[in-house]
Design a protein around this motif. Structure first.
Motif, PDB file in Angstrom:
ATOM      1  N   LYS A 128      45.491  48.304  53.723  1.00 40.80           N
ATOM      2  CA  LYS A 128      44.788  47.932  52.501  1.00 40.80           C
ATOM      3  C   LYS A 128      45.247  46.543  52.046  1.00 40.80           C
ATOM      4  O   LYS A 128      46.418  46.199  52.201  1.00 40.80           O
ATOM      5  N   PRO A 129      44.330  45.757  51.485  1.00 44.01           N
ATOM      6  CA  PRO A 129      44.717  44.424  51.011  1.00 44.01           C
ATOM      7  C   PRO A 129      45.767  44.478  49.906  1.00 44.01           C
ATOM      8  O   PRO A 129      45.709  45.338  49.019  1.00 44.01           O
ATOM      9  N   ILE A 130      46.715  43.558  49.977  1.00 37.48           N
ATOM     10  CA  ILE A 130      47.762  43.396  48.963  1.00 37.48           C
ATOM     11  C   ILE A 130      47.774  41.928  48.565  1.00 37.48           C
ATOM     12  O   ILE A 130      47.863  41.048  49.426  1.00 37.48           O
ATOM     13  N   VAL A 131      47.688  41.662  47.259  1.00 36.52           N
ATOM     14  CA  VAL A 131      47.704  40.286  46.761  1.00 36.52           C
ATOM     15  C   VAL A 131      48.745  40.162  45.663  1.00 36.52           C
ATOM     16  O   VAL A 131      48.767  40.965  44.726  1.00 36.52           O
ATOM     17  N   LEU A 132      49.608  39.158  45.773  1.00 40.06           N
ATOM     18  CA  LEU A 132      50.553  38.834  44.719  1.00 40.06           C
ATOM     19  C   LEU A 132      49.935  37.733  43.867  1.00 40.06           C
ATOM     20  O   LEU A 132      49.602  36.661  44.388  1.00 40.06           O
ATOM     21  N   LEU A 133      49.757  38.006  42.583  1.00 41.25           N
ATOM     22  CA  LEU A 133      49.209  37.023  41.661  1.00 41.25           C
ATOM     23  C   LEU A 133      50.360  36.155  41.181  1.00 41.25           C
ATOM     24  O   LEU A 133      51.180  36.568  40.354  1.00 41.25           O
ATOM     25  N   ARG A 174      44.641  56.709  45.409  1.00 41.33           N
ATOM     26  CA  ARG A 174      43.471  56.449  44.573  1.00 41.33           C
ATOM     27  C   ARG A 174      42.955  55.011  44.691  1.00 41.33           C
ATOM     28  O   ARG A 174      41.990  54.654  44.030  1.00 41.33           O
ATOM     29  N   SER A 175      43.611  54.168  45.521  1.00 41.98           N
ATOM     30  CA  SER A 175      43.305  52.742  45.541  1.00 41.98           C
ATOM     31  C   SER A 175      42.885  52.253  46.922  1.00 41.98           C
ATOM     32  O   SER A 175      43.337  52.763  47.940  1.00 41.98           O
ATOM     33  N   ASP A 176      42.047  51.215  46.906  1.00 43.57           N
ATOM     34  CA  ASP A 176      41.605  50.561  48.133  1.00 43.57           C
ATOM     35  C   ASP A 176      42.282  49.216  48.344  1.00 43.57           C
ATOM     36  O   ASP A 176      42.195  48.634  49.428  1.00 43.57           O
ATOM     37  N   ALA A 177      42.917  48.685  47.299  1.00 38.88           N
ATOM     38  CA  ALA A 177      43.589  47.390  47.367  1.00 38.88           C
ATOM     39  C   ALA A 177      44.646  47.354  46.267  1.00 38.88           C
ATOM     40  O   ALA A 177      44.610  48.177  45.335  1.00 38.88           O
ATOM     41  N   PHE A 178      45.572  46.379  46.372  1.00 37.80           N
ATOM     42  CA  PHE A 178      46.694  46.279  45.445  1.00 37.80           C
ATOM     43  C   PHE A 178      46.848  44.844  44.966  1.00 37.80           C
ATOM     44  O   PHE A 178      46.741  43.911  45.754  1.00 37.80           O
ATOM     45  N   CYS A 179      47.135  44.697  43.684  1.00 37.81           N
ATOM     46  CA  CYS A 179      47.436  43.389  43.113  1.00 37.81           C
ATOM     47  C   CYS A 179      48.753  43.506  42.354  1.00 37.81           C
ATOM     48  O   CYS A 179      48.921  44.404  41.526  1.00 37.81           O
ATOM     49  N   GLU A 184      33.983  48.574  51.254  1.00 35.88           N
ATOM     50  CA  GLU A 184      33.848  48.401  49.816  1.00 35.88           C
ATOM     51  C   GLU A 184      35.158  48.725  49.106  1.00 35.88           C
ATOM     52  O   GLU A 184      35.797  49.735  49.381  1.00 35.88           O
ATOM     53  N   ILE A 185      35.547  47.854  48.188  1.00 37.39           N
ATOM     54  CA  ILE A 185      36.725  48.080  47.357  1.00 37.39           C
ATOM     55  C   ILE A 185      36.237  48.720  46.062  1.00 37.39           C
ATOM     56  O   ILE A 185      35.584  48.074  45.244  1.00 37.39           O
ATOM     57  N   LYS A 186      36.539  49.995  45.893  1.00 40.11           N
ATOM     58  CA  LYS A 186      36.075  50.725  44.709  1.00 40.11           C
ATOM     59  C   LYS A 186      37.157  50.852  43.648  1.00 40.11           C
ATOM     60  O   LYS A 186      36.853  51.077  42.484  1.00 40.11           O
ATOM     61  N   ALA A 187      38.438  50.758  44.071  1.00 42.34           N
ATOM     62  CA  ALA A 187      39.537  50.924  43.122  1.00 42.34           C
ATOM     63  C   ALA A 187      40.671  49.968  43.464  1.00 42.34           C
ATOM     64  O   ALA A 187      41.100  49.888  44.618  1.00 42.34           O
ATOM     65  N   LEU A 188      41.125  49.246  42.456  1.00 43.06           N
ATOM     66  CA  LEU A 188      42.216  48.291  42.596  1.00 43.06           C
ATOM     67  C   LEU A 188      43.433  48.801  41.853  1.00 43.06           C
ATOM     68  O   LEU A 188      43.361  49.083  40.658  1.00 43.06           O
ATOM     69  N   CYS A 189      44.548  48.913  42.554  1.00 44.58           N
ATOM     70  CA  CYS A 189      45.808  49.298  41.935  1.00 44.58           C
ATOM     71  C   CYS A 189      46.537  48.033  41.516  1.00 44.58           C
ATOM     72  O   CYS A 189      46.627  47.074  42.282  1.00 44.58           O
ATOM     73  N   ILE A 190      47.043  48.025  40.297  1.00 45.05           N
ATOM     74  CA  ILE A 190      47.876  46.903  39.869  1.00 45.05           C
ATOM     75  C   ILE A 190      49.292  47.386  39.597  1.00 45.05           C
ATOM     76  O   ILE A 190      49.509  48.471  39.073  1.00 45.05           O
TER      77      ILE A 190
END
Length: 194
Positions: free
Chosen positions: A131-136, A100-105, A3-9
């Motif tokens: 952890k997942p990393i996505v570039l928007l 504090r994050s489970d994934a990054f955007c 589960e992804i509970k927190a997304l870091c941007i």
């Protein structure tokens, strides 16, 4: 799926940017809130930082700002966030955002955004996290970076397949799809080595 509970941007604090980017940051914050995902970010009130935080807050989401003491005034710390963590340095800020994050955007931004982006991707390359990393990639913003990475691969300087380190998305829904896809296949490395 974990589960992804927190997304870091990671994104810019400048106001003098493409208005479409600010709108997308707002949409990203709103979407995270609608999915009950906390937003973790650099704590600023302006630019894409502020737009994402305001979007999440307006949709009833939780927003955690993490800002160094010396930037509280310079980046105009957001007074309306759910939680504001004030730290001693940029290094501690990045570590706390990671913890504090489970994934990054990564949204468009300046040198600070590049610093955060390269560090989190490098930590993944070194096996310190998965952890997942996505570039928007709004309107092709990250295309020059992708060209540079291709040159690094061609020159033998980068041996990992960049696709194993991060994903690209063209819109907000693509971000959450990429995170879900990456989260399905992730393992849990030893992050105590950070």
């Amino acid at each position: 799926m974990p589960e992804i509970k927190a997304l870091c941007i990671y994104c810019g604090a400048s106001q003098n940017v493409d208005p479409r980017h600010l709108e997308t940051a707002d949409q990203l914050g709103r979407t995270a809130a609608e999915k009950a995902i906390d937003l973790v970010y650099g704590g600023g009130h302006s630019g894409m930082m502020g737009a994402a935080a305001d979007g999440a807050l307006s949709a009833g989401g939780r927003v955690i700002g993490i800002i160094p003491e010396h930037l509280k005034d310079r980046e105009a710390a957001h007074n309306g966030v759910t939680e504001m963590v004030v730290v001693d340095s940029m290094h501690v800020r990045k570590q706390k955002m990671f913890e504090r994050s489970d994934a990054f955007c990564v949204l468009p931004g300046g040198l600070g955004t590049l610093d955060e982006t390269f560090e989190i991707i490098t930590w993944k390359q070194l096996g310190l996290h998965d952890k997942p990393i996505v570039l928007l990639n709004l309107h092709g913003f990250w295309d020059p970076l992708m060209d540079m990475i291709r040159r690094q691969v061609e020159g033998g300087y980068l041996h990992n397949d960049p696709g194993s380190l991060f994903s690209l998305a063209d819109d907000v829904e693509g971000v959450f799809s990429a995170i879900a896809s990456a989260a399905d296949s992730r393992v849990t490395p030893d992050s105590s080595r950070l």
